[in-house]
Scaffold this motif. Structure first.
Motif, mmCIF file in Angstrom:
data_model
loop_
_atom_site.group_PDB
_atom_site.id
_atom_site.type_symbol
_atom_site.label_atom_id
_atom_site.label_comp_id
_atom_site.label_asym_id
_atom_site.label_seq_id
_atom_site.Cartn_x
_atom_site.Cartn_y
_atom_site.Cartn_z
ATOM 1 N N ALA A 1 0.815 -1.172 0.284
ATOM 2 C CA ALA A 1 0.136 -0.037 -0.011
ATOM 3 C C ALA A 1 0.979 1.181 -0.005
ATOM 4 O O ALA A 1 1.809 1.186 0.829
ATOM 5 C CB ALA A 1 -0.711 0.008 1.314
ATOM 6 N N ASP A 2 0.652 2.093 -1.023
ATOM 7 C CA ASP A 2 1.540 3.194 -1.014
ATOM 8 C C ASP A 2 0.712 4.441 -0.607
ATOM 9 O O ASP A 2 1.360 5.235 0.152
ATOM 10 C CB ASP A 2 1.695 3.938 -2.534
ATOM 11 N N ARG A 3 -0.587 4.314 -0.287
ATOM 12 C CA ARG A 3 -1.343 5.501 0.086
ATOM 13 C C ARG A 3 -2.643 5.159 0.574
ATOM 14 O O ARG A 3 -3.492 4.470 -0.560
ATOM 15 C CB ARG A 3 -1.163 6.772 -0.658
ATOM 16 N N SER A 4 -3.493 5.594 1.514
ATOM 17 C CA SER A 4 -4.795 5.077 1.806
ATOM 18 C C SER A 4 -5.320 6.632 1.510
ATOM 19 O O SER A 4 -5.063 7.784 1.842
ATOM 20 C CB SER A 4 -5.166 4.784 3.242
ATOM 21 N N ILE A 5 -6.573 6.536 0.848
ATOM 22 C CA ILE A 5 -7.409 7.854 0.400
ATOM 23 C C ILE A 5 -8.732 7.442 0.989
ATOM 24 O O ILE A 5 -9.294 6.155 0.828
ATOM 25 C CB ILE A 5 -7.310 7.718 -1.241
ATOM 26 N N ARG A 6 -9.414 8.453 1.370
ATOM 27 C CA ARG A 6 -10.585 8.614 1.864
ATOM 28 C C ARG A 6 -11.346 9.664 1.519
ATOM 29 O O ARG A 6 -10.916 10.712 1.813
ATOM 30 C CB ARG A 6 -10.943 8.157 3.285
ATOM 31 N N SER A 7 -12.531 9.687 0.757
ATOM 32 C CA SER A 7 -13.265 10.720 0.345
ATOM 33 C C SER A 7 -13.968 11.466 1.669
ATOM 34 O O SER A 7 -14.319 10.819 2.677
ATOM 35 C CB SER A 7 -14.688 10.402 -0.492
ATOM 36 N N GLN A 8 -13.849 12.793 1.450
ATOM 37 C CA GLN A 8 -14.625 13.542 2.625
ATOM 38 C C GLN A 8 -15.974 14.023 2.344
ATOM 39 O O GLN A 8 -16.552 14.629 2.957
ATOM 40 C CB GLN A 8 -13.767 14.815 2.663
ATOM 41 N N SER A 9 -16.560 13.367 0.970
ATOM 42 C CA SER A 9 -17.895 13.691 0.537
ATOM 43 C C SER A 9 -18.634 12.433 0.716
ATOM 44 O O SER A 9 -18.166 11.318 0.418
ATOM 45 C CB SER A 9 -17.664 14.344 -0.871
ATOM 46 N N PRO A 10 -20.117 12.547 0.421
ATOM 47 C CA PRO A 10 -20.830 11.538 0.299
ATOM 48 C C PRO A 10 -20.568 10.658 -1.038
ATOM 49 O O PRO A 10 -19.889 11.556 -2.158
ATOM 50 C CB PRO A 10 -22.173 11.870 0.116
ATOM 51 N N ALA A 11 -21.064 9.539 -1.253
ATOM 52 C CA ALA A 11 -20.762 8.806 -2.156
ATOM 53 C C ALA A 11 -21.190 9.522 -3.865
ATOM 54 O O ALA A 11 -22.516 10.078 -3.579
ATOM 55 C CB ALA A 11 -21.419 7.315 -2.446
ATOM 56 N N SER A 12 -20.396 9.716 -4.856
ATOM 57 C CA SER A 12 -20.981 10.212 -5.986
ATOM 58 C C SER A 12 -21.651 9.115 -6.958
ATOM 59 O O SER A 12 -22.419 9.405 -7.833
ATOM 60 C CB SER A 12 -19.771 10.827 -6.907
ATOM 61 N N ASN A 13 -21.443 7.841 -6.526
ATOM 62 C CA ASN A 13 -22.195 6.796 -7.170
ATOM 63 C C ASN A 13 -22.857 5.818 -6.290
ATOM 64 O O ASN A 13 -22.336 5.127 -5.551
ATOM 65 C CB ASN A 13 -20.726 5.989 -7.964
ATOM 66 N N LYS A 14 -24.193 6.225 -6.335
ATOM 67 C CA LYS A 14 -25.005 5.360 -4.996
ATOM 68 C C LYS A 14 -24.924 3.897 -5.232
ATOM 69 O O LYS A 14 -24.992 3.229 -4.381
ATOM 70 C CB LYS A 14 -26.350 5.961 -4.916
ATOM 71 N N ALA A 15 -25.006 3.581 -6.560
ATOM 72 C CA ALA A 15 -25.082 2.021 -7.008
ATOM 73 C C ALA A 15 -23.865 1.272 -6.479
ATOM 74 O O ALA A 15 -23.914 0.317 -5.791
ATOM 75 C CB ALA A 15 -25.379 2.008 -8.240
ATOM 76 N N ALA A 16 -22.855 1.997 -6.785
ATOM 77 C CA ALA A 16 -21.452 1.528 -6.170
ATOM 78 C C ALA A 16 -21.327 1.477 -4.684
ATOM 79 O O ALA A 16 -20.980 0.395 -4.084
ATOM 80 C CB ALA A 16 -20.084 2.245 -6.760
#
Length: 148
Positions: free
Chosen positions: A85-100
């Motif tokens: 693992a080079d980097r962990s990423i976590r969005s600060q926003s709600p999901a942009s793709n509800k189905a995913a």
């Protein structure tokens, strides 16, 4: 200050000779992931580049950010090169793709059901051993061998 909730799970993104570059915890079929077609296309293009030129890390990082955006802040995305693992990423926003998001929440629910089943199987005095018949998250079924 509000405490940050831990992620529901970590999605791993890495190029390999598998059919998909998305792993949660096992390989996730693109069709079951419900990621956007544009993102899936770009992930496949990156996979080809990564296998022939492992120096395409910057593009992979951008794709990991896009996966994180589609899934929302409930999930963490690890961008991996050469199995680390080079980097962990976590969005600060709600999901942009509800189905995913819903698809991955389903994977989390399946994992939790499996954990309960495993615990119950371990406690059962009549079973000598147990193991998954298949590693596909949505198709996973458990088999136990009875003590002789």
């Amino acid at each position: 200050m509000d405490a940050v909730e831990p992620p529901l799970g970590t999605v791993r993104l890495f190029a390999d000779y598998a059919e998909s570059v998305i792993w949660f915890p096992g390989m996730v079929d693109y069709g079951e992931s419900a990621l956007s077609p544009e993102l899936v296309r770009d992930l496949e293009e990156w996979k080809g580049k990564q296998l022939s030129d492992p120096d395409s890390d910057l593009e992979g990082f951008g794709l990991a950010c896009r996966v994180a955006d589609e899934l929302g802040g409930e999930f963490e995305v690890d961008f991996q090169v050469d199995g680390r693992a080079d980097r962990s990423i976590r969005s600060q926003s709600p999901a942009s793709n509800k189905a995913a998001r819903e698809a991955f929440l389903g994977f989390v629910a399946q994992e939790r059901e499996d954990e309960v089943l495993q615990a119950n199987l371990r406690e059962s005095a009549s079973l000598a051993e147990w193991y998954p018949v298949t590693s596909e998250p949505k198709k996973r079924r458990w088999f136990g061998r009875f003590r002789g």
